[in-house]
Design a protein around this motif. Sequence first.
Motif, PDB file in Angstrom:
ATOM      1  N   GLU A 171       0.817  -1.219   0.000  1.00 19.08           N
ATOM      2  CA  GLU A 171       0.000   0.000   0.000  1.00 19.08           C
ATOM      3  C   GLU A 171       0.853   1.273   0.000  1.00 19.08           C
ATOM      4  O   GLU A 171       0.368   2.346   0.375  1.00 19.08           O
ATOM      5  CB  GLU A 171      -0.938  -0.009   1.215  1.00 19.08           C
TER       6      GLU A 171
ATOM      7  N   ALA B 257      -0.604   4.427  -1.631  1.00 19.05           N
ATOM      8  CA  ALA B 257      -1.801   4.878  -0.910  1.00 19.05           C
ATOM      9  C   ALA B 257      -1.400   5.493   0.435  1.00 19.05           C
ATOM     10  O   ALA B 257      -2.034   6.431   0.924  1.00 19.05           O
ATOM     11  CB  ALA B 257      -2.748   3.704  -0.693  1.00 19.05           C
TER      12      ALA B 257
ATOM     13  N   ARG C  12      -2.469  13.963   2.312  1.00 18.71           N
ATOM     14  CA  ARG C  12      -3.793  14.510   2.607  1.00 18.71           C
ATOM     15  C   ARG C  12      -3.907  14.886   4.088  1.00 18.71           C
ATOM     16  O   ARG C  12      -4.431  15.939   4.440  1.00 18.71           O
ATOM     17  CB  ARG C  12      -4.868  13.490   2.210  1.00 18.71           C
TER      18      ARG C  12
ATOM     19  N   TYR D  88      -2.992   9.852  17.005  1.00 16.66           N
ATOM     20  CA  TYR D  88      -2.201   8.630  16.801  1.00 16.66           C
ATOM     21  C   TYR D  88      -2.480   7.968  15.452  1.00 16.66           C
ATOM     22  O   TYR D  88      -1.606   7.290  14.909  1.00 16.66           O
ATOM     23  CB  TYR D  88      -2.447   7.644  17.948  1.00 16.66           C
TER      24      TYR D  88
ATOM     25  N   ALA E 221       0.569   6.925  13.022  1.00 17.60           N
ATOM     26  CA  ALA E 221       0.813   5.604  12.420  1.00 17.60           C
ATOM     27  C   ALA E 221       1.298   5.757  10.978  1.00 17.60           C
ATOM     28  O   ALA E 221       2.246   5.097  10.546  1.00 17.60           O
ATOM     29  CB  ALA E 221      -0.466   4.768  12.472  1.00 17.60           C
TER      30      ALA E 221
ATOM     31  N   ARG F 113       5.306   4.943   9.768  1.00 15.62           N
ATOM     32  CA  ARG F 113       5.596   3.944   8.735  1.00 15.62           C
ATOM     33  C   ARG F 113       6.429   4.526   7.597  1.00 15.62           C
ATOM     34  O   ARG F 113       7.186   3.808   6.944  1.00 15.62           O
ATOM     35  CB  ARG F 113       4.287   3.383   8.151  1.00 15.62           C
TER      36      ARG F 113
ATOM     37  N   ARG G 245      11.591   4.591   6.544  1.00 19.54           N
ATOM     38  CA  ARG G 245      11.674   3.914   5.251  1.00 19.54           C
ATOM     39  C   ARG G 245      12.133   4.889   4.179  1.00 19.54           C
ATOM     40  O   ARG G 245      12.928   4.547   3.315  1.00 19.54           O
ATOM     41  CB  ARG G 245      10.321   3.299   4.886  1.00 19.54           C
TER      42      ARG G 245
ATOM     43  N   HIS H 205      13.001  -0.091   8.291  1.00 14.45           N
ATOM     44  CA  HIS H 205      11.571  -0.285   8.568  1.00 14.45           C
ATOM     45  C   HIS H 205      11.075   0.721   9.592  1.00 14.45           C
ATOM     46  O   HIS H 205       9.938   1.179   9.555  1.00 14.45           O
ATOM     47  CB  HIS H 205      11.312  -1.699   9.068  1.00 14.45           C
TER      48      HIS H 205
ATOM     49  N   PRO I 284     -10.968   9.387   4.657  1.00 14.57           N
ATOM     50  CA  PRO I 284     -10.644   8.074   5.237  1.00 14.57           C
ATOM     51  C   PRO I 284      -9.218   7.663   4.883  1.00 14.57           C
ATOM     52  O   PRO I 284      -8.602   8.263   4.014  1.00 14.57           O
ATOM     53  CB  PRO I 284     -11.655   7.145   4.570  1.00 14.57           C
ATOM     54  N   LEU I 285      -8.707   6.628   5.552  1.00 16.23           N
ATOM     55  CA  LEU I 285      -7.340   6.168   5.321  1.00 16.23           C
ATOM     56  C   LEU I 285      -7.121   5.782   3.853  1.00 16.23           C
ATOM     57  O   LEU I 285      -6.085   6.074   3.272  1.00 16.23           O
ATOM     58  CB  LEU I 285      -7.036   4.983   6.247  1.00 16.23           C
ATOM     59  N   GLY I 286      -8.099   5.138   3.268  1.00 17.79           N
ATOM     60  CA  GLY I 286      -8.043   4.885   1.824  1.00 17.79           C
ATOM     61  C   GLY I 286      -7.324   3.610   1.417  1.00 17.79           C
ATOM     62  O   GLY I 286      -7.090   3.383   0.239  1.00 17.79           O
ATOM     63  N   PHE I 287      -6.912   2.780   2.363  1.00 15.90           N
ATOM     64  CA  PHE I 287      -6.286   1.506   1.992  1.00 15.90           C
ATOM     65  C   PHE I 287      -6.373   0.550   3.175  1.00 15.90           C
ATOM     66  O   PHE I 287      -6.645   0.964   4.303  1.00 15.90           O
ATOM     67  CB  PHE I 287      -4.823   1.681   1.595  1.00 15.90           C
ATOM     68  N   THR I 288      -6.156  -0.731   2.894  1.00 16.64           N
ATOM     69  CA  THR I 288      -6.106  -1.732   3.967  1.00 16.64           C
ATOM     70  C   THR I 288      -4.639  -2.030   4.260  1.00 16.64           C
ATOM     71  O   THR I 288      -3.924  -2.496   3.380  1.00 16.64           O
ATOM     72  CB  THR I 288      -6.819  -3.029   3.526  1.00 16.64           C
ATOM     73  N   PRO I 289      -4.195  -1.741   5.476  1.00 16.80           N
ATOM     74  CA  PRO I 289      -2.783  -1.966   5.789  1.00 16.80           C
ATOM     75  C   PRO I 289      -2.400  -3.439   5.732  1.00 16.80           C
ATOM     76  O   PRO I 289      -3.243  -4.317   5.941  1.00 16.80           O
ATOM     77  CB  PRO I 289      -2.649  -1.439   7.226  1.00 16.80           C
ATOM     78  N   MET I 290      -1.139  -3.690   5.438  1.00 17.97           N
ATOM     79  CA  MET I 290      -0.653  -5.061   5.289  1.00 17.97           C
ATOM     80  C   MET I 290      -0.800  -5.860   6.582  1.00 17.97           C
ATOM     81  O   MET I 290      -0.635  -5.336   7.680  1.00 17.97           O
ATOM     82  CB  MET I 290       0.813  -5.057   4.843  1.00 17.97           C
TER      83      MET I 290
ATOM     84  N   GLU J  13       5.509  -5.640  11.350  1.00 19.26           N
ATOM     85  CA  GLU J  13       6.065  -5.023  10.146  1.00 19.26           C
ATOM     86  C   GLU J  13       7.451  -4.423  10.336  1.00 19.26           C
ATOM     87  O   GLU J  13       8.184  -4.251   9.364  1.00 19.26           O
ATOM     88  CB  GLU J  13       5.104  -3.975   9.556  1.00 19.26           C
ATOM     89  N   ASN J  14       7.843  -4.094  11.568  1.00 13.77           N
ATOM     90  CA  ASN J  14       9.180  -3.522  11.746  1.00 13.77           C
ATOM     91  C   ASN J  14       9.977  -4.167  12.881  1.00 13.77           C
ATOM     92  O   ASN J  14      11.088  -3.729  13.177  1.00 13.77           O
ATOM     93  CB  ASN J  14       9.082  -1.999  11.936  1.00 13.77           C
TER      94      ASN J  14
ATOM     95  N   ASN K  97       0.791  -4.136  12.201  1.00 10.16           N
ATOM     96  CA  ASN K  97       1.385  -2.916  11.650  1.00 10.16           C
ATOM     97  C   ASN K  97       1.171  -1.738  12.604  1.00 10.16           C
ATOM     98  O   ASN K  97       0.503  -1.888  13.640  1.00 10.16           O
ATOM     99  CB  ASN K  97       0.757  -2.612  10.285  1.00 10.16           C
ATOM    100  N   MET K  98       1.717  -0.583  12.251  1.00 10.36           N
ATOM    101  CA  MET K  98       1.662   0.582  13.137  1.00 10.36           C
ATOM    102  C   MET K  98       0.245   1.121  13.319  1.00 10.36           C
ATOM    103  O   MET K  98      -0.064   1.724  14.341  1.00 10.36           O
ATOM    104  CB  MET K  98       2.578   1.704  12.627  1.00 10.36           C
ATOM    105  N   HIS K  99      -0.626   0.904  12.333  1.00 11.94           N
ATOM    106  CA  HIS K  99      -2.013   1.363  12.488  1.00 11.94           C
ATOM    107  C   HIS K  99      -2.680   0.609  13.641  1.00 11.94           C
ATOM    108  O   HIS K  99      -3.341   1.198  14.494  1.00 11.94           O
ATOM    109  CB  HIS K  99      -2.809   1.151  11.195  1.00 11.94           C
TER     110      HIS K  99
ATOM    111  N   TYR L  95      -1.071   1.754  17.178  1.00 10.95           N
ATOM    112  CA  TYR L  95      -1.542   2.995  17.793  1.00 10.95           C
ATOM    113  C   TYR L  95      -3.037   2.957  18.115  1.00 10.95           C
ATOM    114  O   TYR L  95      -3.528   3.793  18.872  1.00 10.95           O
ATOM    115  CB  TYR L  95      -1.227   4.193  16.887  1.00 10.95           C
TER     116      TYR L  95
ATOM    117  N   PHE M  28      -3.542   2.690  24.558  1.00  5.52           N
ATOM    118  CA  PHE M  28      -2.175   2.991  24.125  1.00  5.52           C
ATOM    119  C   PHE M  28      -1.637   4.268  24.774  1.00  5.52           C
ATOM    120  O   PHE M  28      -0.472   4.361  25.158  1.00  5.52           O
ATOM    121  CB  PHE M  28      -2.078   3.127  22.592  1.00  5.52           C
TER     122      PHE M  28
END
Lengths: 472, 193
Positions: free
Chosen positions: A41, A44, A51, A243, A247, A251, A255, A261, B23-29, B112-113, B146-148, B151, B156
């Motif tokens: 992603e 995106a 944005r 938060y 995030a 990320r 990177r 990472h 909106p975030l606009g994607f699905t995180p890995m 992820e990290n 992942n970080m999404h 948090y 948290f």
Amino acid sequence: MSSHSKAAEKFIADRPRTDWHNQALWFVRQKRDNMARSIPEWEALREAAARTKMHTITHLAYYLEMFERNATANGIHVHWAKDALEHNETVYNILKEHGVKHLVKSKSMLAEECGLSPYLEERGIEAVESDLGERIMQLMHQPPSHIVLPAIHVKRQEVGELFERELGTEHGNSDPTYLTHAAREHLRDKFLHADAAMTGVNFAVASSGAFVVCTNEGNADMGTSFPKLHIAIMGLEKVIPDYDALAIYHRLLARSATGQHSTTYTSHYKRPVEGQEMHIVIVDNGRSKILGNPVHRNMLRCLRCGSCMNTCPVYRRSGGYSYSYFIPGPLGINLGMLADPKQYSGNVSACSLCMSCSNVCPVKIDLGEQIYSWRQELDTLGLANPVKKGIVKVLNTALGSPGMFHFCIKAGRLGEKISPRGLLYCGANAWGRSRELPEFTARTFEQIWKEELSSTASCNTETARKGSSTNI
Amino acid sequence: MTSKDTILEALKANSPAPVERGPLGFTPMTFQDPLAKFQENVVSIAAAKCFLLQDGESVDDIIRRVYPDAKRIASNLPEVTCATVNPDGLDDPRQLAGTDVGVVRGEFGVVENGAIWIPRAVRHKALMFISEALVILLDRRNIVNNMHEAYARPGFDDYEFGSFIAGPSKTADIEQALVIGAHGPRDVTVILL
């Protein structure tokens, strides 16, 4: 000749070193690419980052007040500074009140922007840089040449000689591990005996009143672990809503910056700990004015990751010191012009308009496009190069009418044949200094068109038309 | 007018039309086997050691095996009985200088990290940074993709100081050569409970 070209001439005189510098940065750029490709992603994510920043910078007053309210409730002292001088005075007054003589600092571009260290040193306060690269530059009495990799232009042998002189390391030992561990011992002592710590701020989280500091070395964390006083300084554009936004930037930052990472330490400061006092200084220093500039306000999205420098073909081959502003590369060209166009317009030519910077920027700042627009603005600002203006006038005449155009082509072809090499490649021809001029073709395009192409072209058009009608 | 008012007024006056956040606009890995991938990433990305505590094995066993020469082991965790110092008994964080191994508890890990969230739960956060080696205990059920997700975890924001730590302290400031052990721990061991 622009200030950048003049300074770059010195840098590129050492060809092997130029290649080495170029390769070192390209290596970082490649690591960034590997990271980008490993995240499905990625694009995106950049879009969301851009944005969310646009949303934030169009609500800056709102989020800054929210941050102040929450940070204050957490027990952090919040200060505001209009400009560099007020920032320096604010920091100095806090240090003076606490009787601080030794300050240990982690890397902050804002401190560089405000000239904080020299300001404090004049007033008897020692400010020790604790990031290894920054410390190397401080001991060399030179500014950083890159915002994330301050000593990227320095060779290990030079660090070896410097540390032998300053820290008493072995003669002739330039092993990076040995030198890093020598700096570890040297700075450990500074950490333990500092009266106060200063850090920059990567992100200030409005909803929580916390701020985030990212390092790989752990120098900010070590610095803030011992003294009773911690001062953090931030440009006002560092505020983010919450938060969820953090995030996204967490990320992207490492990177994009170094192809990692994440940084080794992503530290969140929310409340001062037992017996400690925590201050944060929110600095404007021209940022609110940038917000009002429709062409250049995108600069306020910047995360200071440095990826635009790592990718820039001009930066990689001319080094940080070829730029007259303290931040080099595409970012520095733009920020310099926003700070003072008269002083820093010599950098806008340091761009081939390849737009690679715009393509790697994690928050999608149109860096290259903005440099192009600065060039358009130079004449209005009274800063256009008179020689280039003259050339444009001549071209205007030459291309102004078909007769003149044809005459000039003929004259040019004749000129190429009869001019001695010494004249064609004289000092005025900057382009020809390291390149050969291409030879004129036997016929001009116009001649080729008239004699061969125009009939074929009309034929093709005819075929195309027929083809399309059949399809319909 | 105070500097704060001047700045806020200038920001309001210069602010362009508000932009919606959207909106975030994607699905995180995400990862098929988060625990396995996390263990892999702690080693390959963060350059730390990683052990899954086996039946009949204690935290002490692993610490003693990995750091046989450690003389000063600092921890306030009850399961670390090999600790020689309770860091919370020290008034000055400088007294932590010379700690061979510091042991702390992590709250959750991020696949992820390879980083682990460690909110300060000791008196002096210095323990996490000045120890020559850092051991992090982590409940193997507390892994996020992942970080999404990290948090967005409930609670948290409940910390004074906290850090996502990904392995030992590092630098590449001399000719981009990676060196482990810049200022903080030279070695990190993650024990999954």
